[in-house]
Design a protein around this motif. Structure first.
Motif, short mmCIF file in Angstrom:
data_model
loop_
_atom_site.label_atom_id
_atom_site.label_comp_id
_atom_site.label_asym_id
_atom_site.label_seq_id
_atom_site.Cartn_x
_atom_site.Cartn_y
_atom_site.Cartn_z
N VAL A 141 0.86 -1.18 0.00
CA VAL A 141 0.00 0.00 0.00
C VAL A 141 0.90 1.23 0.00
CG1 VAL A 141 -1.67 1.31 1.39
CG2 VAL A 141 -1.85 -1.19 1.24
N ALA A 142 0.61 2.18 -0.86
CA ALA A 142 1.39 3.41 -0.91
C ALA A 142 0.83 4.40 0.10
CB ALA A 142 1.35 4.02 -2.31
N LEU A 143 1.69 4.90 0.95
CA LEU A 143 1.35 5.99 1.86
C LEU A 143 2.20 7.17 1.40
CD1 LEU A 143 0.11 7.32 4.37
CD2 LEU A 143 2.04 6.39 5.67
N VAL A 144 1.56 8.16 0.85
CA VAL A 144 2.27 9.32 0.31
C VAL A 144 1.94 10.51 1.19
CG1 VAL A 144 2.57 10.81 -1.70
CG2 VAL A 144 2.08 8.38 -2.02
N SER A 145 2.95 11.10 1.76
CA SER A 145 2.71 12.31 2.54
C SER A 145 3.81 13.30 2.24
CB SER A 145 2.64 12.00 4.04
OG SER A 145 3.88 11.54 4.50
N ARG A 146 3.41 14.52 2.08
CA ARG A 146 4.35 15.63 1.91
C ARG A 146 3.83 16.76 2.78
NH1 ARG A 146 3.58 14.38 -3.83
NH2 ARG A 146 5.41 13.26 -4.50
N ILE A 147 4.74 17.37 3.48
CA ILE A 147 4.33 18.52 4.28
C ILE A 147 5.35 19.62 4.00
CG2 ILE A 147 5.48 17.63 6.35
CD1 ILE A 147 3.14 18.99 7.93
N PHE A 148 4.86 20.73 3.52
CA PHE A 148 5.74 21.83 3.14
C PHE A 148 4.93 23.12 3.16
CE2 PHE A 148 3.86 19.89 -0.56
CZ PHE A 148 3.36 20.95 -1.30
N PRO A 149 5.60 24.24 3.39
CA PRO A 149 4.89 25.52 3.37
C PRO A 149 4.47 25.87 1.94
CG PRO A 149 7.06 25.74 4.39
CD PRO A 149 6.99 24.39 3.79
N LEU A 150 3.27 26.39 1.81
CA LEU A 150 2.82 26.90 0.51
C LEU A 150 3.36 28.31 0.35
CD1 LEU A 150 -0.87 25.65 0.60
CD2 LEU A 150 1.03 24.70 -0.72
N LEU A 151 4.18 28.49 -0.64
CA LEU A 151 4.78 29.81 -0.84
C LEU A 151 3.74 30.77 -1.40
CD1 LEU A 151 8.26 28.79 -2.28
CD2 LEU A 151 7.68 29.46 0.06
N PRO A 152 3.81 32.02 -0.97
CA PRO A 152 2.84 33.01 -1.45
C PRO A 152 3.18 33.43 -2.88
CG PRO A 152 4.47 34.04 -0.05
CD PRO A 152 4.76 32.57 -0.01
N PRO A 153 2.24 34.13 -3.52
CA PRO A 153 2.56 34.69 -4.84
C PRO A 153 3.80 35.59 -4.73
CG PRO A 153 0.24 34.99 -4.31
CD PRO A 153 0.91 34.46 -3.07
N GLU A 154 4.47 35.78 -5.84
CA GLU A 154 5.74 36.53 -5.84
C GLU A 154 5.59 37.94 -5.27
OE1 GLU A 154 7.89 36.41 -9.51
OE2 GLU A 154 7.42 34.29 -9.76
N ASP A 155 4.42 38.54 -5.37
CA ASP A 155 4.27 39.92 -4.91
C ASP A 155 3.95 40.00 -3.40
OD1 ASP A 155 1.77 38.80 -5.19
OD2 ASP A 155 0.84 40.59 -6.04
N ASP A 156 3.84 38.89 -2.73
CA ASP A 156 3.52 38.84 -1.31
C ASP A 156 4.61 38.03 -0.60
OD1 ASP A 156 2.33 38.87 1.17
OD2 ASP A 156 0.79 37.42 0.66
N GLN A 157 5.64 38.66 -0.10
CA GLN A 157 6.80 37.98 0.47
C GLN A 157 6.63 37.67 1.94
OE1 GLN A 157 9.37 36.99 -1.50
NE2 GLN A 157 8.05 37.73 -3.13
N TRP A 158 7.15 36.51 2.35
CA TRP A 158 7.21 36.15 3.75
C TRP A 158 8.43 36.77 4.36
CZ3 TRP A 158 6.24 30.19 4.31
CH2 TRP A 158 4.94 29.91 3.93
N THR A 159 8.36 37.02 5.63
CA THR A 159 9.56 37.49 6.32
C THR A 159 10.01 36.43 7.32
OG1 THR A 159 8.22 38.63 7.98
CG2 THR A 159 8.95 39.92 6.09
N ALA A 160 11.28 36.42 7.59
CA ALA A 160 11.81 35.40 8.50
C ALA A 160 11.49 35.71 9.93
CB ALA A 160 13.32 35.31 8.33
#
Length: 160
Positions: A141-160
């Protein structure tokens, strides 16, 4: 690399972890010579490599996937397409919730905790690679999991 059915089956099998040519032959219903040949061809193409062998394990020569991200995604997608196309021919007991997707709002610590929880859920079953370690009615049985942040559109930047 061509779409040879034995090579495709070997790659799908290796997605679950390392196997020897003999183990692959037994699980795929092929000869060990054929599996060995195709594993060497996959190695030449850079898709698989010999896996580390623990000391004292004899002449065992396991193989493992070498390229993970694009290859794993393709194998996951192909396996899922085959499941969706053929699920009506499978015992209905296997027709459980076969897909889930969520967008969660998490902190970095919470994201790490969710990832660890997923690994804990799968861990008790990971030792069933050998046939004698699994129940008679167990199937891969395949168990597929990925967990990652969804990056915002290029005009909306995240800050650290």
């Amino acid at each position: 690399m061509d779409d040879h059915p034995v090579r495709t089956a070997l790659l799908e099998l290796l997605a679950d972890g390392p196997v020897t040519a003999n183990e692959a032959a037994r699980r795929l219903g092929e000869s060990s010579g054929s599996c060995s040949f195709h594993l060497r061809q996959l190695a030449r193409a850079g898709l698989v490599e010999e896996a580390p062998v623990p000391p004292g394990s004899g002449r065992r020569k396991p193989w493992q996937l070498r390229v993970l991200d694009p290859l794993m995604r393709d194998l996951e997608d192909e396996g899922y397409r085959r499941w969706r196309a053929g699920r009506d021919q499978v015992d209905p007991r296997w027709h459980t919730d076969d897909a889930a997707s969520h967008v969660l709002w998490l902190t970095p610590d919470e994201m790490a905790a969710v990832a660890a929880a997923l690994r804990r859920v799968a861990e008790p079953y990971a030792s069933r690679e050998q046939a004698d370690a699994r129940p008679p009615d167990a199937r891969p049985v395949a168990l597929v999991s990925r967990i990652f942040p969804l990056l915002p559109p290029e005009d909306d930047q995240w800050t650290a």
